[in-house]
Design an enzyme around this catalytic site. Sequence first.
Site, PDB file in Angstrom:
ATOM      1  CB  ALA A  63      -0.899  -0.017   1.217  1.00 30.08           C
ATOM      2  CD  GLU A 110      -2.363  -7.536   3.082  1.00 31.89           C
ATOM      3  OE1 GLU A 110      -1.990  -6.374   2.833  1.00 31.89           O
ATOM      4  OE2 GLU A 110      -2.964  -7.843   4.123  1.00 31.89           O
TER       5      GLU A 110
HETATM    6  C1  HXC Z   1       4.983   4.310  -1.445  1.00 26.71           C
HETATM    7  C2  HXC Z   1       6.824   3.336  -2.366  1.00 26.71           C
HETATM    8  C3  HXC Z   1       6.492   2.087  -1.782  1.00 26.71           C
HETATM    9  C4  HXC Z   1       5.303   2.026  -1.002  1.00 26.71           C
HETATM   10  C5  HXC Z   1       8.318   1.838  -2.893  1.00 26.71           C
HETATM   11  N1  HXC Z   1       7.960   3.130  -3.041  1.00 26.71           N
HETATM   12  N2  HXC Z   1       7.451   1.194  -2.124  1.00 26.71           N
HETATM   13  N3  HXC Z   1       6.077   4.424  -2.198  1.00 26.71           N
HETATM   14  N4  HXC Z   1       4.594   3.153  -0.864  1.00 26.71           N
HETATM   15  N5  HXC Z   1       4.882   0.891  -0.455  1.00 26.71           N
HETATM   16  C6  HXC Z   1       8.650   4.183  -3.780  1.00 26.71           C
HETATM   17  C7  HXC Z   1       9.898   4.651  -3.034  1.00 26.71           C
HETATM   18  O1  HXC Z   1       9.553   5.588  -2.042  1.00 26.71           O
HETATM   19  C8  HXC Z   1      10.683   5.279  -4.169  1.00 26.71           C
HETATM   20  O2  HXC Z   1      10.143   6.543  -4.456  1.00 26.71           O
HETATM   21  C9  HXC Z   1      10.357   4.373  -5.359  1.00 26.71           C
HETATM   22  O3  HXC Z   1       9.139   3.691  -5.011  1.00 26.71           O
HETATM   23  C10 HXC Z   1      11.416   3.320  -5.604  1.00 26.71           C
HETATM   24  O4  HXC Z   1      11.628   2.625  -4.376  1.00 26.71           O
HETATM   25  P1  HXC Z   1      13.083   2.411  -3.737  1.00 26.71           P
HETATM   26  O5  HXC Z   1      12.902   2.142  -2.313  1.00 26.71           O
HETATM   27  O6  HXC Z   1      14.005   3.549  -4.111  1.00 26.71           O
HETATM   28  O7  HXC Z   1      13.552   1.102  -4.530  1.00 26.71           O
HETATM   29  P2  HXC Z   1      14.536  -0.033  -4.027  1.00 26.71           P
HETATM   30  O8  HXC Z   1      15.731   0.584  -3.323  1.00 26.71           O
HETATM   31  O9  HXC Z   1      14.764  -0.890  -5.222  1.00 26.71           O
HETATM   32  O10 HXC Z   1      13.735  -0.851  -2.903  1.00 26.71           O
HETATM   33  C11 HXC Z   1      12.584  -1.585  -3.277  1.00 26.71           C
HETATM   34  C12 HXC Z   1      11.807  -1.986  -1.994  1.00 26.71           C
HETATM   35  C13 HXC Z   1      11.503  -0.731  -1.155  1.00 26.71           C
HETATM   36  C14 HXC Z   1      12.627  -2.997  -1.184  1.00 26.71           C
HETATM   37  C15 HXC Z   1      10.517  -2.689  -2.465  1.00 26.71           C
HETATM   38  O11 HXC Z   1      10.938   0.246  -2.020  1.00 26.71           O
HETATM   39  C16 HXC Z   1      10.549  -0.982  -0.031  1.00 26.71           C
HETATM   40  O12 HXC Z   1      10.938  -1.551   0.995  1.00 26.71           O
HETATM   41  N6  HXC Z   1       9.312  -0.514  -0.176  1.00 26.71           N
HETATM   42  C17 HXC Z   1       8.307  -0.556   0.871  1.00 26.71           C
HETATM   43  C18 HXC Z   1       7.780  -1.954   1.047  1.00 26.71           C
HETATM   44  C19 HXC Z   1       6.733  -2.020   2.164  1.00 26.71           C
HETATM   45  O13 HXC Z   1       7.036  -1.677   3.309  1.00 26.71           O
HETATM   46  N7  HXC Z   1       5.511  -2.416   1.798  1.00 26.71           N
HETATM   47  C20 HXC Z   1       4.416  -2.473   2.752  1.00 26.71           C
HETATM   48  C21 HXC Z   1       3.675  -1.194   2.739  1.00 26.71           C
HETATM   49  S1  HXC Z   1       2.406  -1.149   3.966  1.00 26.71           S
HETATM   50  P3  HXC Z   1      11.067   7.880  -4.518  1.00 26.71           P
HETATM   51  O14 HXC Z   1      10.064   8.977  -4.674  1.00 26.71           O
HETATM   52  O15 HXC Z   1      11.873   7.901  -3.279  1.00 26.71           O
HETATM   53  O16 HXC Z   1      11.897   7.632  -5.763  1.00 26.71           O
HETATM   54  C22 HXC Z   1       1.195  -2.079   3.320  1.00 26.71           C
HETATM   55  C23 HXC Z   1      -0.058  -2.165   4.188  1.00 26.71           C
HETATM   56  C24 HXC Z   1      -1.038  -3.116   3.612  1.00 26.71           C
HETATM   57  O17 HXC Z   1       1.252  -2.613   2.273  1.00 26.71           O
HETATM   58  C25 HXC Z   1      -2.370  -2.881   4.232  1.00 26.71           C
HETATM   59  C26 HXC Z   1      -3.506  -3.370   3.369  1.00 26.71           C
HETATM   60  C27 HXC Z   1      -3.495  -2.949   1.952  1.00 26.71           C
END
Ligand code: HXC
Length: 256
Positions: A63, A110
């Site tokens: 998300a 999910e």
């Molecule tokens: C918003 C996101 C994002 C996310 C990545 N981005 N994941 N933006 N929400 N979930 C954005 C980053 O901020 C970044 O934007 C761009 O995408 C590229 O990501 P990077 O981190 O620079 O890439 P990388 O170094 O290759 O790392 C990839 C990654 C990492 C390991 C997937 O992005 C990451 O850990 N993302 C978050 C994963 C996460 O925590 N997901 C759960 C979310 S909570 P900028 O602008 O900086 O370039 C959730 C709740 C669910 O899902 C509830 C029900 C739906």
Amino acid sequence: MQTLILQPHGPVLVIRLNRPEALNALNQQMLAELTQALTAADANPSVRCIVITGSDKAFAAGADVKEMVQMSYADVAAADLYGPAAQTIARIRKPIVAAVSGYCLGGGCELAMLCDFILASDTARFGQPEINLGIIAGMGGSQRLTRLIGKSKSMEMHLTGRMMDAVEAERAGLVARIIPMADLVTEAVKTATIIAGKSLLAVRAAKESVNRALEVPLSEGLLFERRAFHSCFATEDQTEGMQAFLEKRPANFTDK
Ligand code: HXC
């Protein structure tokens, strides 16, 4: 559609998540468009199977954290955040195949599990990393992942936030099949086209019966399956399917 690309392939509709700047993070707009596209496809007789995919790098990285960071408990509770979207996707009656490449995390994982089965590329990485953000899964992860891969592995995934690669995910039962990344969507469309060639009545009965296994006690599930099986004998497609087999020719199903 601002966040999706819709690509019809004959009777198969491919829905591609398309927010490359955020690794396909699911924001409210994308979820609204996705539920709208799925609902329309479910009602459209020329669509017989749906594929949801993302990019090579990410199915969806969760998300959208940027959208959630300022939200309060009152905000998310009032909106029942992600509840209605998840329920709409779960209620789609046509089969949905998830074609997953790259990151498939949090809400992305999910969403993949809301589909009927997952085809994964060899680069796919699955995880429920919400714990790292001080939250937990909110679109079914703690329930569906546990039913799919068992309590021990699911608990470890949810408590540590670690990622699983495609091989581990297939071994654990999360993924139906692993496909080389370059062939993923082609293979998913091929699989969906095979499903599209079946009787939609039987396809729906199969989908409903398999899903029952995750919802009800065994005796109720067995009864549901038996009744659904019996009801197939009320269809022309049952006669056609069996006659075609005996006549050694392909069946011509009419969904009647
Ligand atoms: C918003 C996101 C994002 C996310 C990545 N981005 N994941 N933006 N929400 N979930 C954005 C980053 O901020 C970044 O934007 C761009 O995408 C590229 O990501 P990077 O981190 O620079 O890439 P990388 O170094 O290759 O790392 C990839 C990654 C990492 C390991 C997937 O992005 C990451 O850990 N993302 C978050 C994963 C996460 O925590 N997901 C759960 C979310 S909570 P900028 O602008 O900086 O370039 C959730 C709740 C669910 O899902 C509830 C029900 C739906």
